[in-house]
Structures are given as C-alpha cells and as structure tokens.
Design a protein around this motif. Structure first.
Motif, short mmCIF file in Angstrom:
data_model
loop_
_atom_site.label_atom_id
_atom_site.label_comp_id
_atom_site.label_asym_id
_atom_site.label_seq_id
_atom_site.Cartn_x
_atom_site.Cartn_y
_atom_site.Cartn_z
N SER A 242 0.88 -1.14 -0.04
CA SER A 242 0.11 0.03 -0.01
C SER A 242 0.87 1.39 -0.13
O SER A 242 1.67 1.44 0.81
N GLY A 243 0.80 2.13 -1.03
CA GLY A 243 1.66 3.34 -1.00
C GLY A 243 2.97 3.10 -1.45
O GLY A 243 3.63 4.02 -1.43
N LEU A 244 3.75 1.99 -1.83
CA LEU A 244 4.82 1.66 -2.04
C LEU A 244 5.07 0.69 -3.28
O LEU A 244 4.79 -0.33 -3.16
N SER A 245 6.01 0.94 -4.26
CA SER A 245 6.51 0.09 -5.10
C SER A 245 7.95 0.12 -4.98
O SER A 245 8.96 1.04 -4.65
N LEU A 246 8.75 -1.19 -4.89
CA LEU A 246 10.19 -1.20 -4.73
C LEU A 246 10.63 -2.48 -5.65
O LEU A 246 10.14 -3.39 -5.89
N ILE A 247 11.22 -1.87 -6.64
CA ILE A 247 11.86 -2.78 -7.78
C ILE A 247 13.48 -3.01 -7.47
O ILE A 247 14.29 -2.07 -7.26
N THR A 248 13.79 -4.43 -7.45
CA THR A 248 15.08 -4.64 -7.40
C THR A 248 15.87 -5.20 -8.77
O THR A 248 15.21 -6.01 -9.09
N LEU A 249 16.70 -4.48 -9.20
CA LEU A 249 17.49 -4.81 -10.47
C LEU A 249 18.91 -5.61 -10.23
O LEU A 249 19.68 -4.76 -9.58
N VAL A 250 18.92 -6.65 -10.26
CA VAL A 250 20.12 -7.61 -10.25
C VAL A 250 20.93 -7.40 -11.49
O VAL A 250 20.27 -7.68 -12.63
N PHE A 251 22.31 -7.05 -11.37
CA PHE A 251 23.26 -7.11 -12.57
C PHE A 251 24.29 -8.10 -12.72
O PHE A 251 24.43 -8.78 -11.41
N THR A 252 24.83 -8.33 -13.80
CA THR A 252 26.02 -9.35 -13.56
C THR A 252 27.10 -8.98 -12.63
O THR A 252 27.17 -7.63 -12.46
N ASP A 253 28.02 -9.65 -12.01
CA ASP A 253 29.06 -9.35 -11.01
C ASP A 253 30.12 -8.22 -11.69
O ASP A 253 30.56 -7.66 -11.11
N SER A 254 30.19 -8.43 -13.04
CA SER A 254 31.14 -7.41 -13.75
C SER A 254 30.53 -5.92 -14.08
O SER A 254 31.43 -5.21 -14.40
N THR A 255 29.24 -5.73 -13.86
CA THR A 255 28.64 -4.58 -14.07
C THR A 255 29.11 -3.57 -12.91
O THR A 255 29.03 -4.07 -11.66
N ASN A 256 29.57 -2.31 -13.19
CA ASN A 256 29.99 -1.66 -12.11
C ASN A 256 28.74 -1.04 -11.64
O ASN A 256 27.65 -0.42 -12.28
N VAL A 257 28.63 -0.83 -10.14
CA VAL A 257 27.45 -0.51 -9.41
C VAL A 257 26.90 1.04 -10.20
O VAL A 257 25.81 1.39 -10.34
N TYR A 258 27.86 1.82 -10.12
CA TYR A 258 27.72 3.46 -10.60
C TYR A 258 27.12 3.30 -12.06
O TYR A 258 26.43 4.09 -12.36
N PHE A 259 27.72 2.53 -12.96
CA PHE A 259 27.16 2.40 -14.42
C PHE A 259 25.62 2.02 -14.22
O PHE A 259 24.86 2.33 -14.92
N ALA A 260 25.45 0.85 -13.43
CA ALA A 260 24.05 0.39 -13.39
C ALA A 260 23.05 1.48 -13.30
O ALA A 260 21.90 1.53 -13.47
N ARG A 261 23.73 2.19 -11.97
CA ARG A 261 22.51 3.50 -11.41
C ARG A 261 22.38 4.25 -12.37
O ARG A 261 21.13 5.03 -12.61
N GLN A 262 23.50 4.63 -13.10
CA GLN A 262 23.46 5.73 -14.30
C GLN A 262 22.25 5.51 -15.28
O GLN A 262 21.41 6.11 -15.61
N LYS A 263 22.41 4.22 -15.66
CA LYS A 263 21.49 3.49 -16.86
C LYS A 263 19.98 3.60 -16.34
O LYS A 263 19.32 3.80 -16.88
N ALA A 264 19.86 2.88 -15.00
CA ALA A 264 18.48 3.25 -14.50
C ALA A 264 18.05 4.42 -14.27
O ALA A 264 16.62 4.62 -14.52
N THR A 265 18.93 5.41 -14.03
CA THR A 265 18.43 6.67 -13.87
C THR A 265 17.87 7.34 -15.21
O THR A 265 16.77 8.00 -15.17
N GLU A 266 18.68 7.05 -16.29
CA GLU A 266 18.19 7.23 -17.62
C GLU A 266 16.86 6.97 -17.81
O GLU A 266 15.80 7.40 -18.45
N ARG A 267 16.59 5.34 -17.53
CA ARG A 267 15.31 4.97 -17.88
C ARG A 267 14.19 5.48 -17.11
O ARG A 267 13.09 5.57 -17.65
N LEU A 268 14.34 5.89 -15.85
CA LEU A 268 13.46 6.57 -15.00
C LEU A 268 12.91 7.88 -15.58
O LEU A 268 11.83 8.25 -15.50
N ILE A 269 13.82 8.69 -16.17
CA ILE A 269 13.71 9.96 -16.81
C ILE A 269 12.92 9.60 -17.77
O ILE A 269 11.88 10.45 -18.05
#
Length: 165
Positions: free
Chosen positions: A53-80
């Motif tokens: 109720s009132g909350l959506s939580l999505i967890t995106l899991v990436f390959t171990d070789s993916t840089n977490v900040y790269f993944a966050r940047q790409k996710a931010t672009e998609r959010l926009i």
C-alpha cells in the motif's frame, strides 16, 4: 571482511511512494510501467518487485562484472524516460548504494493501548510526527546509519485557502 567477504550481487533498487494507492494500483500504474522501462538494461540478469500500500520497490540485479555506478546511471536514464507514463505526483527514486552486509532494521512505535483498539487518524498523525521529527533525526545522527525511511501513519498536511475576492 576476511571471515565474511562481501558476496552481494550488484543491485539497484528503485523505490516509489504512492500515498493512498492500494497494492493493485501501485502494481498496475507504477511498477509495471517502470519494469517495462528497465527491461533490457545492459548487464541486467534479474528484476523483481514488491508492491505494498503506497509503495513500489523494484530490485534490479546485474552481472558481477557490472559497475554499480554504471548500473545506477543507466537506471536513472530509464527513470527519466518513464516519468511521462506515471501518474501525476509520482517520483521514483534510487535507494542508496548498499551491500548485503548492510544492516536493515525495522521497528514500530507503539503504546500499551495499541493492541487493544484501533488508533484514530489523529493518533496515527501524532505517531508519524514523532517518527519524522524525533526518532528519524536521532537515528540519522548515529555513525554508520545511511538512511531512515518512514512508513505508515498519516503525514501532517497544511493547506492554504486563498480567497479570490
């Protein structure tokens, strides 16, 4: 760290508050459009979601070789890109970078009478004020606490009435 090395996978979490919406509404109008937007991210191996109720939580899991900040940047672009397909006033946000070794603690504020009767809207508002203005600042002042998120109760609202004379 030697005894318990961090084996956490690379994760990005997208949290979206939607006050007053049921879990079904949250899923249909928020989670599904965001999941569609996140589909095909580079290195994405798994996507899972939780609707409350009132909350959506999505967890995106990436390959171990993916840089977490790269993944966050790409996710931010998609959010926009996805912002236009969400209901007015809905603003998804990325949670802080954390690992599985980070402590997650949930607590409730209660009185002896809480279990004996339903609390009124006024009482729930007062508890939320205590949480937001007393408990949260105290917890955030503790070294190592990255974030304190509030759920439940009623947020105090102020409304201004403008006379159009």
């Amino acid at each position: 760290m030697d005894a318990f090395p961090d084996v956490t996978n690379v994760q990005v979490q997208v949290a979206t508050e939607a006050p007053g919406r049921s879990p079904e509404e949250v899923e249909r109008f928020i989670t599904v459009p965001l999941e569609i937007a996140m589909t095909g991210l580079p290195g994405l191996t798994e996507m899972r979601s939780l609707n409350k109720s009132g909350l959506s939580l999505i967890t995106l899991v990436f390959t171990d070789s993916t840089n977490v900040y790269f993944a966050r940047q790409k996710a931010t672009e998609r959010l926009i890109e996805a912002a236009g397909s969400l209901p007015d006033g809905i603003a998804p946000a990325l949670w802080t970078v954390s690992t599985g070794l980070g402590e997650v603690y949930q607590y409730t504020l209660e009185t002896d009478a809480d279990g004996k009767r339903a609390l009124t809207e006024q009482e729930l508002t007062e508890w939320r004020i205590v949480q937001d203005w007393v408990v949260r600042p105290m917890l955030r002042s503790i070294s190592g606490v990255a974030e304190v998120n509030s759920m439940g109760g009623y947020e105090r609202q102020f409304q201004v009435q403008v006379d159009q004379d």
